[in-house]
Design a protein around this motif. Structure first.
Motif, short mmCIF file in Angstrom:
data_model
loop_
_atom_site.label_atom_id
_atom_site.label_comp_id
_atom_site.label_asym_id
_atom_site.label_seq_id
_atom_site.Cartn_x
_atom_site.Cartn_y
_atom_site.Cartn_z
N LEU A 19 34.44 -8.82 7.62
CA LEU A 19 33.00 -8.91 7.79
C LEU A 19 32.52 -8.18 9.05
O LEU A 19 31.45 -7.56 9.04
N GLU A 20 33.31 -8.23 10.11
CA GLU A 20 32.91 -7.57 11.35
C GLU A 20 32.86 -6.06 11.16
O GLU A 20 31.93 -5.39 11.61
N ARG A 21 33.86 -5.50 10.50
CA ARG A 21 33.89 -4.05 10.25
C ARG A 21 32.80 -3.66 9.24
O ARG A 21 32.19 -2.61 9.35
N LEU A 22 32.60 -4.51 8.25
CA LEU A 22 31.56 -4.24 7.27
C LEU A 22 30.19 -4.20 7.94
O LEU A 22 29.38 -3.32 7.64
N ALA A 23 29.96 -5.10 8.86
CA ALA A 23 28.70 -5.10 9.61
C ALA A 23 28.57 -3.80 10.41
O ALA A 23 27.48 -3.21 10.48
N GLU A 24 29.67 -3.33 10.98
CA GLU A 24 29.67 -2.07 11.72
C GLU A 24 29.30 -0.91 10.80
O GLU A 24 28.47 -0.06 11.14
N ILE A 25 29.92 -0.86 9.63
CA ILE A 25 29.65 0.21 8.68
C ILE A 25 28.18 0.22 8.26
O ILE A 25 27.55 1.28 8.17
N LEU A 26 27.62 -0.96 8.05
CA LEU A 26 26.25 -1.08 7.56
C LEU A 26 25.22 -1.16 8.69
O LEU A 26 24.02 -1.32 8.43
N ASP A 27 25.68 -1.06 9.92
CA ASP A 27 24.81 -1.10 11.10
C ASP A 27 23.95 -2.36 11.11
O ASP A 27 22.72 -2.32 11.21
N THR A 28 24.64 -3.50 10.98
CA THR A 28 23.98 -4.79 11.04
C THR A 28 24.90 -5.76 11.77
O THR A 28 25.84 -5.32 12.44
N THR A 29 24.65 -7.03 11.66
CA THR A 29 25.47 -8.03 12.37
C THR A 29 26.21 -8.91 11.36
O THR A 29 25.72 -9.13 10.24
N PRO A 30 27.36 -9.44 11.75
CA PRO A 30 28.06 -10.38 10.87
C PRO A 30 27.20 -11.58 10.46
O PRO A 30 27.21 -11.95 9.28
#
Length: 87
Positions: A19-30
């Motif tokens: 989830l942390e990396r996914l948030a990074e990819i999508l430019d949002t927060t966990p």
């Protein structure tokens, strides 16, 4: 789905992203992702394995490609409309 998008994500993040990396990819927060997942409004399938929530990079790539296509259609429609008004 673009193989290029998949390959870039796999090269950088591996076959799945937490989830942390996914948030990074999508430019949002966990926390924002957790809220959307909880509400059932998140556009990428996720699953829990152990103590973390994960997404398959193929699903992430498909989501990014889908969003790109939506933006291109919207941009194209706005260009066609503005061209029509200036003609």
């Amino acid at each position: 789905m673009s193989i290029l998008t998949q390959m870039v994500l796999i090269e950088k993040f591996g076959l799945r992203v937490d989830l942390e990396r996914l948030a990074e990819i999508l430019d949002t927060t966990p926390p924002n992702l957790r809220r959307k997942i909880s509400e059932g409004t998140f556009g990428i399938p996720t699953y829990v394995d152990g103590t973390k929530r994960w997404a398959d990079v193929r699903d992430v790539a498909e989501y990014l490609d889908r969003r790109r296509e939506e933006a291109r259609r919207a941009h194209g429609a706005s260009l066609q409309a503005s061209d029509w008004h200036t003609a």
